[in-house]
Design a protein around this motif. Structure first.
Motif, PDB file in Angstrom:
ATOM      1  N   VAL A   1      -7.558  -3.219  -0.872  1.00  0.00           N
ATOM      2  CA  VAL A   1      -8.842  -3.911  -0.966  1.00  0.00           C
ATOM      3  C   VAL A   1      -8.874  -5.100  -0.012  1.00  0.00           C
ATOM      4  O   VAL A   1      -9.899  -5.384   0.621  1.00  0.00           O
ATOM      5  CB  VAL A   1      -9.107  -4.361  -2.418  1.00  0.00           C
ATOM      6  CG1 VAL A   1     -10.352  -5.236  -2.503  1.00  0.00           C
ATOM      7  CG2 VAL A   1      -9.267  -3.140  -3.330  1.00  0.00           C
ATOM      8  N   ALA A   2      -7.745  -5.794   0.136  1.00  0.00           N
ATOM      9  CA  ALA A   2      -7.688  -6.923   1.065  1.00  0.00           C
ATOM     10  C   ALA A   2      -7.913  -6.458   2.494  1.00  0.00           C
ATOM     11  O   ALA A   2      -8.574  -7.150   3.286  1.00  0.00           O
ATOM     12  CB  ALA A   2      -6.337  -7.631   0.938  1.00  0.00           C
TER      13      ALA A   2
ATOM     14  N   ILE B   1       0.839  -1.200   0.000  1.00  0.00           N
ATOM     15  CA  ILE B   1       0.000   0.000   0.000  1.00  0.00           C
ATOM     16  C   ILE B   1       0.871   1.245   0.000  1.00  0.00           C
ATOM     17  O   ILE B   1       0.551   2.242  -0.673  1.00  0.00           O
ATOM     18  CB  ILE B   1      -0.953   0.001   1.206  1.00  0.00           C
ATOM     19  CG1 ILE B   1      -1.798  -1.274   1.242  1.00  0.00           C
ATOM     20  CG2 ILE B   1      -1.887   1.220   1.135  1.00  0.00           C
ATOM     21  CD1 ILE B   1      -2.676  -1.398   2.480  1.00  0.00           C
ATOM     22  N   ALA B   2       1.976   1.214   0.735  1.00  0.00           N
ATOM     23  CA  ALA B   2       2.887   2.360   0.744  1.00  0.00           C
ATOM     24  C   ALA B   2       3.477   2.592  -0.644  1.00  0.00           C
ATOM     25  O   ALA B   2       3.612   3.744  -1.087  1.00  0.00           O
ATOM     26  CB  ALA B   2       4.000   2.139   1.765  1.00  0.00           C
ATOM     27  N   ARG B   3       3.812   1.518  -1.327  1.00  0.00           N
ATOM     28  CA  ARG B   3       4.329   1.648  -2.691  1.00  0.00           C
ATOM     29  C   ARG B   3       3.267   2.254  -3.605  1.00  0.00           C
ATOM     30  O   ARG B   3       3.552   3.132  -4.426  1.00  0.00           O
ATOM     31  CB  ARG B   3       4.784   0.280  -3.204  1.00  0.00           C
ATOM     32  CG  ARG B   3       5.401   0.317  -4.590  1.00  0.00           C
ATOM     33  CD  ARG B   3       6.147  -0.970  -4.904  1.00  0.00           C
ATOM     34  NE  ARG B   3       5.313  -2.143  -4.668  1.00  0.00           N
ATOM     35  CZ  ARG B   3       5.524  -3.011  -3.677  1.00  0.00           C
ATOM     36  NH1 ARG B   3       6.517  -2.819  -2.823  1.00  0.00           N
ATOM     37  NH2 ARG B   3       4.734  -4.066  -3.540  1.00  0.00           N
TER      38      ARG B   3
ATOM     39  N   MET C   1      -4.227   5.263   5.868  1.00  0.00           N
ATOM     40  CA  MET C   1      -5.370   4.576   5.272  1.00  0.00           C
ATOM     41  C   MET C   1      -6.512   4.549   6.268  1.00  0.00           C
ATOM     42  O   MET C   1      -6.294   4.420   7.478  1.00  0.00           O
ATOM     43  CB  MET C   1      -5.001   3.147   4.880  1.00  0.00           C
ATOM     44  CG  MET C   1      -6.146   2.347   4.279  1.00  0.00           C
ATOM     45  SD  MET C   1      -5.619   0.681   3.750  1.00  0.00           S
ATOM     46  CE  MET C   1      -7.179   0.034   3.137  1.00  0.00           C
ATOM     47  N   GLU C   2      -7.736   4.682   5.762  1.00  0.00           N
ATOM     48  CA  GLU C   2      -8.933   4.638   6.597  1.00  0.00           C
ATOM     49  C   GLU C   2      -9.948   3.687   5.970  1.00  0.00           C
ATOM     50  O   GLU C   2     -10.147   3.699   4.754  1.00  0.00           O
ATOM     51  CB  GLU C   2      -9.544   6.034   6.709  1.00  0.00           C
ATOM     52  CG  GLU C   2     -10.893   6.097   7.400  1.00  0.00           C
ATOM     53  CD  GLU C   2     -11.560   7.440   7.212  1.00  0.00           C
ATOM     54  OE1 GLU C   2     -12.724   7.475   6.757  1.00  0.00           O
ATOM     55  OE2 GLU C   2     -10.915   8.472   7.504  1.00  0.00           O
ATOM     56  N   VAL C   3     -10.571   2.876   6.799  1.00  0.00           N
ATOM     57  CA  VAL C   3     -11.677   2.014   6.373  1.00  0.00           C
ATOM     58  C   VAL C   3     -12.859   2.322   7.286  1.00  0.00           C
ATOM     59  O   VAL C   3     -12.740   2.203   8.508  1.00  0.00           O
ATOM     60  CB  VAL C   3     -11.314   0.520   6.447  1.00  0.00           C
ATOM     61  CG1 VAL C   3     -12.493  -0.333   5.977  1.00  0.00           C
ATOM     62  CG2 VAL C   3     -10.071   0.220   5.610  1.00  0.00           C
ATOM     63  N   GLY C   4     -13.984   2.751   6.701  1.00  0.00           N
ATOM     64  CA  GLY C   4     -15.112   3.185   7.496  1.00  0.00           C
ATOM     65  C   GLY C   4     -16.310   2.258   7.387  1.00  0.00           C
ATOM     66  O   GLY C   4     -16.609   1.715   6.317  1.00  0.00           O
TER      67      GLY C   4
ATOM     68  N   ARG D   1      -8.874   5.764  -6.806  1.00  0.00           N
ATOM     69  CA  ARG D   1      -7.700   5.012  -7.244  1.00  0.00           C
ATOM     70  C   ARG D   1      -7.246   3.992  -6.201  1.00  0.00           C
ATOM     71  O   ARG D   1      -6.512   3.065  -6.523  1.00  0.00           O
ATOM     72  CB  ARG D   1      -6.561   5.981  -7.569  1.00  0.00           C
ATOM     73  CG  ARG D   1      -6.832   6.792  -8.827  1.00  0.00           C
ATOM     74  CD  ARG D   1      -5.787   7.858  -9.073  1.00  0.00           C
ATOM     75  NE  ARG D   1      -6.073   8.553 -10.336  1.00  0.00           N
ATOM     76  CZ  ARG D   1      -5.453   9.660 -10.747  1.00  0.00           C
ATOM     77  NH1 ARG D   1      -4.504  10.192  -9.979  1.00  0.00           N
ATOM     78  NH2 ARG D   1      -5.770  10.216 -11.887  1.00  0.00           N
ATOM     79  N   VAL D   2      -7.685   4.158  -4.954  1.00  0.00           N
ATOM     80  CA  VAL D   2      -7.299   3.201  -3.919  1.00  0.00           C
ATOM     81  C   VAL D   2      -7.771   1.796  -4.277  1.00  0.00           C
ATOM     82  O   VAL D   2      -7.148   0.798  -3.883  1.00  0.00           O
ATOM     83  CB  VAL D   2      -7.868   3.629  -2.546  1.00  0.00           C
ATOM     84  CG1 VAL D   2      -9.382   3.559  -2.515  1.00  0.00           C
ATOM     85  CG2 VAL D   2      -7.274   2.780  -1.427  1.00  0.00           C
ATOM     86  N   LEU D   3      -8.853   1.697  -5.032  1.00  0.00           N
ATOM     87  CA  LEU D   3      -9.368   0.374  -5.404  1.00  0.00           C
ATOM     88  C   LEU D   3      -8.475  -0.334  -6.415  1.00  0.00           C
ATOM     89  O   LEU D   3      -8.685  -1.515  -6.694  1.00  0.00           O
ATOM     90  CB  LEU D   3     -10.786   0.505  -5.961  1.00  0.00           C
ATOM     91  CG  LEU D   3     -11.823   1.071  -4.978  1.00  0.00           C
ATOM     92  CD1 LEU D   3     -13.206   1.093  -5.616  1.00  0.00           C
ATOM     93  CD2 LEU D   3     -11.848   0.261  -3.684  1.00  0.00           C
ATOM     94  N   GLN D   4      -7.492   0.374  -6.950  1.00  0.00           N
ATOM     95  CA  GLN D   4      -6.516  -0.261  -7.836  1.00  0.00           C
ATOM     96  C   GLN D   4      -5.444  -1.017  -7.052  1.00  0.00           C
ATOM     97  O   GLN D   4      -4.672  -1.777  -7.637  1.00  0.00           O
ATOM     98  CB  GLN D   4      -5.844   0.801  -8.711  1.00  0.00           C
ATOM     99  CG  GLN D   4      -6.792   1.590  -9.592  1.00  0.00           C
ATOM    100  CD  GLN D   4      -6.116   2.775 -10.246  1.00  0.00           C
ATOM    101  OE1 GLN D   4      -4.884   2.936 -10.190  1.00  0.00           O
ATOM    102  NE2 GLN D   4      -6.898   3.632 -10.879  1.00  0.00           N
ATOM    103  N   CYS D   5      -5.408  -0.807  -5.756  1.00  0.00           N
ATOM    104  CA  CYS D   5      -4.393  -1.431  -4.897  1.00  0.00           C
ATOM    105  C   CYS D   5      -4.980  -2.686  -4.256  1.00  0.00           C
ATOM    106  O   CYS D   5      -5.863  -2.600  -3.390  1.00  0.00           O
ATOM    107  CB  CYS D   5      -3.935  -0.441  -3.827  1.00  0.00           C
ATOM    108  SG  CYS D   5      -2.725  -1.121  -2.681  1.00  0.00           S
ATOM    109  N   GLU D   6      -4.515  -3.846  -4.669  1.00  0.00           N
ATOM    110  CA  GLU D   6      -5.065  -5.102  -4.163  1.00  0.00           C
ATOM    111  C   GLU D   6      -4.877  -5.245  -2.659  1.00  0.00           C
ATOM    112  O   GLU D   6      -5.744  -5.791  -1.968  1.00  0.00           O
ATOM    113  CB  GLU D   6      -4.422  -6.284  -4.899  1.00  0.00           C
ATOM    114  CG  GLU D   6      -4.785  -6.368  -6.380  1.00  0.00           C
ATOM    115  CD  GLU D   6      -4.194  -7.582  -7.049  1.00  0.00           C
ATOM    116  OE1 GLU D   6      -3.518  -8.378  -6.345  1.00  0.00           O
ATOM    117  OE2 GLU D   6      -4.388  -7.748  -8.266  1.00  0.00           O
ATOM    118  N   ALA D   7      -3.772  -4.749  -2.139  1.00  0.00           N
ATOM    119  CA  ALA D   7      -3.526  -4.863  -0.699  1.00  0.00           C
ATOM    120  C   ALA D   7      -4.521  -4.017   0.083  1.00  0.00           C
ATOM    121  O   ALA D   7      -5.011  -4.431   1.140  1.00  0.00           O
ATOM    122  CB  ALA D   7      -2.091  -4.447  -0.380  1.00  0.00           C
TER     123      ALA D   7
END
Length: 318
Positions: A155-156, A104-106, A297-300, A147-153
């Motif tokens: 989304v995991a 995610i950092a990458r 990162m935040e997940v709500g 664009r965060v949804l492009q990051c598989e990590a």
């Protein structure tokens, strides 16, 4: 993760122009009402403790967890986390696996973000100083939006079963994933008082739903100079009458700490990958990144149909 007491929060949490900001948001509020009429009673009443407590009584039973699912966070018990959340409003101790944090950092470093929530201010984080020169603007934040949804990590993380289990044990069985976002907070030498006032550098509470829960993860090392998050423990369970009978969600630090107790304000620092979960109805704030940028990162989770404009441009899960 260390939790030293904040120093000189008043200097960070200056506020100004609050009424003008409410007036500027009226068109957005009207759009929210047209899209989701149930938003208006929530917006007006969810800030009052009697109506909030009444709404908590409507929570549904927690469904049985799927025993076949495993969490990347190990053997943390959702029930234990919910107990601490009910007591203090915040729980520390979530840690991302190293490979997840690094991916995610990458993504955060390599993917262009949008400065100050404005899509025309697009740049990669490493070019922040050049972007301020190019756009002629102070840029305090950079959001990745959908664009965060492009990051598989990423989304995991948002789909990890522990997060939903904690949300259901705290909010009720109807708890649902609402949104996910990643964003940068940047140090800058050009910020004016107006810039800081428009940002989240003052104590406030979130009012996006009757009941909410937010998970936060540091994706970079965060010390006192990297914009640590501050939370006032216990402020989710009680509220000064002044803070209930106003449309304002942001309040001066001295006022907040004077009523809820300066000893209850904790500044959350930690290594990359460290995380925590909080009830965002409690007073909290971000602090200014002084020397190094912060990636977060935040997940709500919530319990109601979300209004798209209530969030910060990130994808809303419906």
């Amino acid at each position: 993760m260390s939790r030293p007491q904040p120093k000189d929060l008043e200097a960070i949490a200056r506020s100004g122009g609050r009424f003008s900001r409410i007036a500027a948001r009226i068109p957005t509020y009207l759009t929210d009402v047209r899209e989701n009429p149930a938003w208006l009673p929530m917006f007006l009443l969810a800030r009052t403790m009697p109506f909030r407590r009444a709404h908590w009584l409507t929570s549904r039973p927690v469904p049985a967890a799927d025993k076949g699912e495993t969490s990347m966070f190990g053997d943390i018990r959702a029930e234990d986390v919910a107990v601490e959340l009910k007591r203090s409003g915040i729980f520390y101790g979530l840690v991302l696996p190293a490979e997840i944090q690094q991916e995610i950092a990458r993504f955060g470093r390599d993917t262009p973000c949008f400065g100050n929530f404005e899509r025309r201010l697009e740049f990669v984080a490493g070019d922040h100083a050049e972007a301020e020169r190019r756009f002629g603007r102070t840029i305090l934040s950079g959001h990745h939006f959908e664009r965060v949804l492009q990051c598989e990590a990423a989304v995991a993380v948002q789909k990890d079963p522990l997060l939903l289990d904690i949300a259901r044990h705290y909010l009720g069985g109807e708890a649902r994933l609402i949104t996910t976002r990643t964003w940068w907070s940047f140090p800058t030498k050009t910020a004016s008082e107006a810039d800081l006032s428009r940002a989240s550098f003052k104590f406030h509470f979130d009012l996006d739903d009757w009941r909410m829960l937010k998970f936060f993860f540091y994706l970079s090392d965060v010390d006192q100079d990297a914009g640590p998050h501050v939370y006032v423990r216990g402020s989710h369970n009680r509220r000064h009458i002044k803070h209930q009978l106003t449309l304002l969600v942001g309040h001066p630090a001295g006022e907040v700490l004077g009523y809820y107790g300066a000893e209850n304000a904790v500044t959350i620092t930690g290594k990359a990958g460290s995380g925590f979960v909080e009830d965002p109805f409690g007073f909290h704030m971000g602090t200014l990144a002084k020397n190094t940028p912060r990636l977060m990162m935040e997940v709500g989770f919530g319990v109601s149909k979300p209004s798209r404009r209530r969030y910060h441009g990130e994808p809303v899960v419906r």
